[in-house]
Every structure is written in C-alpha cells, then in structure tokens.
Design a protein around this motif. Structure first.
Motif, PDB file in Angstrom:
ATOM      1  N   ILE A  67       0.761  -1.231   0.084  1.00  0.00           N
ATOM      2  CA  ILE A  67       0.005   0.040   0.194  1.00  0.00           C
ATOM      3  C   ILE A  67       0.794   1.218  -0.051  1.00  0.00           C
ATOM      4  CG2 ILE A  67      -1.675   1.331   1.341  1.00  0.00           C
ATOM      5  CD1 ILE A  67      -2.886  -1.489   2.081  1.00  0.00           C
ATOM      6  N   GLY A 125      -6.014  -5.821  -7.160  1.00  0.00           N
ATOM      7  CA  GLY A 125      -6.939  -6.272  -6.310  1.00  0.00           C
ATOM      8  C   GLY A 125      -6.852  -5.287  -4.975  1.00  0.00           C
ATOM      9  N   VAL A 126      -5.501  -5.045  -4.431  1.00  0.00           N
ATOM     10  CA  VAL A 126      -5.521  -4.227  -3.528  1.00  0.00           C
ATOM     11  C   VAL A 126      -5.712  -2.647  -3.610  1.00  0.00           C
ATOM     12  CG1 VAL A 126      -3.712  -3.285  -1.897  1.00  0.00           C
ATOM     13  CG2 VAL A 126      -3.699  -5.600  -2.537  1.00  0.00           C
ATOM     14  N   PHE A 146      -9.600  -1.901  -3.937  1.00  0.00           N
ATOM     15  CA  PHE A 146     -10.224  -2.101  -2.867  1.00  0.00           C
ATOM     16  C   PHE A 146     -10.402  -0.299  -2.045  1.00  0.00           C
ATOM     17  CE2 PHE A 146     -10.639  -2.491   1.798  1.00  0.00           C
ATOM     18  CZ  PHE A 146     -11.970  -3.511   1.813  1.00  0.00           C
ATOM     19  N   TYR A 147      -9.205   0.290  -2.393  1.00  0.00           N
ATOM     20  CA  TYR A 147      -9.071   1.422  -1.511  1.00  0.00           C
ATOM     21  C   TYR A 147      -9.581   2.572  -2.498  1.00  0.00           C
ATOM     22  CZ  TYR A 147      -6.543  -1.452   1.911  1.00  0.00           C
ATOM     23  OH  TYR A 147      -6.396  -2.217   2.765  1.00  0.00           O
TER      24      TYR A 147
END
Lengths: 569, 153
Positions: B19, B53-54, B57-58
C-alpha cells in the motif's frame, strides 16, 4: 508585555485562513515570537489567536486576514477579543485536551514542562502488572466506539508469551463528521505516543504501529516529528528494548476501522474483516498477538497513570468513567471540539455548549453512520455507553451532529446508507446486498415513489443485516434507519402516504416559487439559473427546474421559496 | 519525473509495504498506471492481479490521470447537513464535470469525498488539498473562477 503569540493552526484553523494571518505576522512583526499550536476547540471562532502576556492570556477570534487586525492584536487592542461563552466553559471538563492548543505540538520540551512523560517515568517505577491493574481500576473503556474495557484488553496481550507482540493505534477516523482523533494527533502527538509507550511497557509489546488516515497529512507529519524526538530523548527504550514506532497511512476505506480489517490492511492486503475468534490479542498482525486501541484511548492513558486509576474513576458515571471528546457540528451556533464528563446530558451539549436555540434542533445523530438519532424530547438522557445503547444509539467514536428543524430525517437516513453501502467491503452478502436494497428503498421514498410496503420492508430487513454480518460495519449499518423509524416514523409515513416532505428537503416533493410581492425584478435569479427555468415574467418552470437552489442563494430579497409539490401554482 | 523503479526501488520488499508503494507512486504521478502496477508486482514478487486487487479496494487510488486541479467536495455528515449536495451541483454546473471525471483540457477533476475533517467549517471543498470553508454559492464560484483564470496556482 507580550511574551508570545499562539495561533490555532490545526487543519480547521488553516482552512479558516490561519496561514494567511501567519504570513502577515511574519511581514509586519518578524521578531515577534509566534507559535503554531493545534486545536483550541472553539472551531467556530477560527482563526483564533492567544496572546500570552505578563498578566495572563488574551484571545482574539474570527480574525480577518488583514494588516489592521494583526496590528490590533500586537497593540493588545480591545477589538475582536474572544471570550468563550460561560455556558460552555462551565459544562466542559478539559482533561485529555488540557494541553491541546496550549502548547507547541512539536516541541517535546514544552510537553515535558507541562508534565509530559512523567506518567511514562512513573510507569517504569511500577511493575507491568501494576500498570495493567491501574488501567483496569480507572474503568477506562475503548473510545473507538464499542467501549470494551481497556485494562482487560491490555491484560490479554500481557498474558501472551510470544516473542513479537504489536501495539497498534487505530487512527483511521473514517466516521464522516468526526475529527477528535485528528485534533489530538495534530495538537498533542506526544500525549498519544506517551500513552502508547506506557501500553508497550505494560503489555510487553515489541513494536508500535499507528494506522492513520492519509487524509490527515498534518497529523501524520506531527506524529512523525514527535516519534523522532522520542528516539532522541531515549523514551522509546522500554525495559531495555528499543521500541520501533511506525506510522502507516490508510488508503481510504471505512471498514479498516474494524480491527481485523485494519490488520489485513497493515499487511498490505485488501482491508476485509475476518471472523473472530481468534481475537487479535491471540493472532493479529502477521499472526502475532496484537492489541488495537483508538487514539483517544491512548491519549487518556498518561492521565490515568499520572493521577492514578482511582482518582481518574471519580469522573463519570457508574459504567462509564472519565471524559469524552465530541466533534460537535451541524445546525448549531458554536461547532467545535468539546470535552465533557461522562454523564452530561445531550441537551447540555447541544444547547449550553453548542449554543443552539431551544426548539431549533429536532435530533442529534450520534456515532455517525453506525449510530442512531436521539430526538429532542429525549435530550435529557445521560451520555454514557449504556444509556445511549438503551435508545438504539451508540457512543461511537464521538461524532455528534445536530439535525435542525428544517432537515428531513428520511433524507438523513438515506445519506448514511449511501455511505455504508459504498463502504461495505462486500464480503458478507447481507451487508453487501442488504445495505444496497435499503438504500434503493430509501431513495424511492425520498423521490416520492415509496409505498407503505417499502417502510415495512425497511423495518424487516434492518435486523437481518445486523444478524447476518461479520463485522461492526454491517452490524451497525442499519442503525440510522432503525432509529429514525423508531422516533420519526411520521416523516416516513408522510412521504409515502401524502407525498409530502415537511422539511422541504426532498427535491422530488418540493417546488420553487417566486413570491411576486417580494420580487424586485432584478433578474439575478434568471441569470443564475443553470437550466433557464425562470421566465422573463419571473415564473419558475418546475418541470425544468433541478432544485439546485441557485436562485434562492442569489436573491437579495428572499423572494424565492421552496414550497410543497403542487404549491407553486 | 522519477520512474516507478526509482520511486519504490529502495523500499522494503515485504508485502506489507504494497500500500505504501502504491501511495508513493500515486504521490509522484497522480495516479497508478498499468506500467506502475507491473513494476510494483515485480518488486514485491506477487501477481499483477493481486496489486490490482489491493488498489481497487481502496478509495484513495486512481487509475486515470487527474486534472491539474483536483476539486474535492466534502460530503461528510456535517457538510451534507449544511448542503453539500447543492455545492456539488454548483460545481458540476460550473465545471461541466461529474464526480470522478476530469475535463477535456485536463484542468479540473471532481471528486466527492467522505470527510475532510473540518466539520466546523461546513460546507467545505478542497482544491489540491487547500481547504475552503463556510461556502455559499457566491464564494464557491469566486474560488473556482480564480483557478480557471490562473490567479491561484
């Protein structure tokens, strides 16, 4: 004689124009000692300045970014002085925020001179178990929302024998309308970190993480500076071990306020929650025992240790000890950050502290999108974890929004569901699909297309979503709907049975009308209308009108009004 | 401008830094491109799908290049109560772009955000991080016009 000048330069102070005033100070009085402090709490009076003189402090509020106003302050002029209302100061109890806005946030020595790190030193003189016991004795409960006893949580981690144990600070303040944690991190970062270091000592944690919203750049900056100063002073040496302090930035997901979701996010994954048990104190970050407390909880710890658990517990009610911070906003005169003793009533907060006129507020929304509303006729309820629960609301993290008479409760509920439906991570069907269905139903009602069946559907599905969701997001998402249905069902019925929104907020049930007797034919409305819905003879074509309120805003005579549908003719 | 490898090259290769890497890239480039995803995936030795994918999500991460000025309209509770939807409408009318869009010249982007944490100044917007509070229509238009004319950089 001016000793120094302090200017509130937290995020909201800066937004109110503090930076421009700082520039003016620098240009006309470059030698004057000027300190940028955090949040003084009286956000409604920002930009706010405190002048320290030999004879005490003088405050100036709502300062215009002009040379004259700065000169006036330097001359200690009588103009623009700010004195907070007696009705507010008599109800507040500043313990946790005692130093917020009073000291330079990034000056460790000033913090020390005001008692800072004395609690940490005191903690080191006691055994780890004694500290956990002291926190238990204080009755401190988690300030993040659920109110779990902090001492008990600490004892769980202390009992773990793993070589690596993590202490995590939840600073992912995602509740829209809450800014307590931001204020604390910006204004007194050392106080938050002192609480964490005491926690690391008491629980034997080996590493500290702070998971902070990326939207709080100043908080992140101040925490980073404070952590560096701690390392220089050696306060991070606990039991002979050096405690690493890492600040991690969240990436904008409300669900990450949930413990297990936050741990996934810390690990660099999608922030979805998982089933508990195992609880994080058994298996958390990277599978190691981890303890998560909220910013405000940690900010209380130094206080607990300094004055002792027993003394701390003298403030508050039977089941809720100490004070609570609230971010007070909405339809009130004096929004801001307030600290009150547990057990105060909602009415005292809204009327005495917030300065709302009696009768102007019909409800408060407490606990944000996970919380509920409390109607004005129940404002004598005591603010503590258990009383609020009995009304279907929650303490939550501390967002407290006053809802004025001219707001529609159905629309307010729709707003919160719009938020939670977007923020649902999608893992549990009941939360993912359920919140969406609730939102669609509420939209139908606010658009004037709802029926009695829709209201019944909302009553039916709410408790099912709560039951069928893994984490607190889904487990509390229906609360705003359930509680508005409980206290303001008449508003729902009025929408579906009479096609009426008496707050005149739901656009589909409202028309715009220009009152000929008030109109001076200045044509400002015609020029401001983005869809040309106002004719040359000042009649609004309500089929074209988007209810954007542009004409209402520009009209110098308040001649344009919102009226119930069908009332414009 | 730095390349993606330069931005994240020295970063810890532990996957808990994914992240942070995405944030660092976005900070530099304004968004996360396909190329950046591929470079980050290589750096952490995971699949591109996992990175995608990560980031999907945000809410923070953007996959398209934002305009020179990012106008964020706060729709937190306090701002909503104080008329954030009207503010949004007025911005849409003035700039001709909707939530999540960027105008043709790449000058303005509009996004609706959950809360900027300045609730006592509601309603607020921010332009490239600078917050403007206690807005009404007149003030709002004045601010946007200043950016349009280049009076504020």
């Amino acid at each position: 004689m001016i000793n120094r000048i302090k200017i509130g330069a937290g995020s909201c102070g800066l937004a109110a124009g503090a930076d421009e005033i700082i520039e003016i100070f620098k240009s006309i009085a470059p030698d004057q000692k000027l300190v940028e402090v955090g949040c003084i709490g009286h956000c409604y009076a920002e930009p706010l300045i405190e002048v320290e003189t030999d004879n005490g402090s003088i405050f100036y509020g709502n300062i215009e970014p002009k040379e004259e106003s700065v000169k006036n302050i330097l001359a200690l002029g009588k103009e623009g002085r700010f004195v907070p209302d007696e009705s507010r100061t008599s109800k507040e109890l500043l313990k946790v925020t005692k130093l917020a806005g009073k000291i330079n946030p990034i000056d460790i020595e000033e913090y020390e001179n005001n008692g800072g790190y004395s609690a940490l030193k005191k903690a080191f003189e006691n055994t780890r178990a004694q500290i956990v016991e002291e926190v238990k004795k204080s009755g401190l409960r988690g300030r993040g929302g659920a109110g779990f006893p902090t001492g008990l949580k600490w004892s769980f981690l202390a009992a773990q024998t793993s070589e690596d144990k993590y202490l995590i600070c939840n600073a992912d303040e995602g509740d829209p309308g809450a800014f307590m944690d931001r204020s604390m991190m910006e204004s007194v970062p050392h106080q938050v970190l002192e609480g964490m270091l005491i926690g690391a000592y008491a629980t034997g944690a080996t590493e500290i993480f702070i998971y902070c919203r990326a939207e709080y750049p100043l908080a992140i900056k101040n925490l980073g500076i404070a952590a560096k100063q701690i390392a220089e002073k050696g306060y991070d040496i606990v039991d002979g071990r050096k405690i690493e302090i890492t600040i991690k930035e969240g990436a904008g997901a409300f669900v990450c306020g949930e413990e297990t979701a936050m741990i996934n996010s810390l690990e660099g994954k999608r922030g979805t929650p998982r089933f508990r048990p195992p609880f994080p104190t058994d298996s958390g970050f990277k599978g190691k025992p981890s303890l998560i407390n909220n910013v405000e909880t940690f900010a209380n710890i130094a206080l607990v240790i300094r004055e002792g658990g027993e003394v701390y517990a003298r403030t508050g009610t039977e089941g809720s000890k100490g004070t609570k911070l609230f971010a007070l906003a909405g339809d009130i005169k004096n929004p801001g950050l307030v600290e009150v003793p547990m057990g105060i009533t909602i009415g005292e907060i809204v009327y005495d502290i917030g300065g709302a006129e009696k009768g102007s507020v019909k409800a408060v929304q407490i606990g944000g999108p996970s919380g509920g509303c409390i109607p004005a006729d129940k404002f004598d309820i005591s603010v503590d974890y258990d009383s609020l629960k009995s009304l279907g609301a929650i303490m939550g993290s501390g967002g407290l929004i006053a809802v004025g008479k001219n707001r529609c409760m159905v629309e307010t509920a729709r707003y919160f569901l719009d938020f939670t439906a977007k923020e649902s991570c999608g893992k549990c069907t009941f939360c993912r699909v359920g919140t969406k269905r609730m939102l669609e139903t509420l939209e139908k009602i606010t658009k004037g297309k709802g029926t009695l069946k829709d209201v019944e559907f909302l009553e039916d599905i709410g408790p099912k979503i709560i039951k069928g969701s893994l984490c607190a997001l889904g487990g509390s998402a229906p609360n705003p709907v359930i509680s508005t249905l409980r206290f303001f069902k008449n508003e729902y019925l009025e929408h579906v049975l009479e096609g009426k929104c008496s707050a005149l907020q739901c656009n589909a049930l409202v028309e715009l009308k220009i009152i000929p007797e008030k109109c001076i034919k200045c044509k400002l409305c015609i020029r401001s209308c983005p869809v040309n819905a106002i004719s040359d003879d000042f009649i609004v074509d309500n089929d074209l009108c988007t209810r954007c309120n542009s004409c209402i805003e520009v009209c110098p005579k308040n001649a344009v009004e919102r009226v119930p549908a069908g009332g414009a003719k | 401008m730095k390349t993606v490898t330069e931005i994240i090259g020295k970063m810890n290769k532990d996957s808990s830094y994914i992240i942070r890497a995405l944030q660092a890239v976005q900070q530099e480039e304004g968004y996360v491109s396909d190329k950046a995803i591929s470079a980050i995936a290589t750096h952490f030795d995971v699949s591109e799908a996992e990175i995608e994918g990560v980031l999907s999500f945000y809410a923070q991460f953007k996959r398209t290049k934002p305009g020179k000025y990012v106008v964020a309209v706060c729709d937190g509770t306090a701002c909503h109560i104080k008329g954030a939807s009207l503010i949004e409408n007025w911005v849409v009318d003035e700039l001709g772009i909707k939530d999540g869009e960027t105008d043709e010249n790449g000058t303005f982007s509009l996004e609706l955000v959950a809360c900027l944490g300045c609730c006592s100044l509601a309603p607020v917007i921010s332009v490239n991080g600078k917050v403007y509070g206690k807005l009404n229509r007149k003030e709002l238009i004045k601010i946007l016009k200043k950016y349009q004319k280049g009076e504020i950089q």
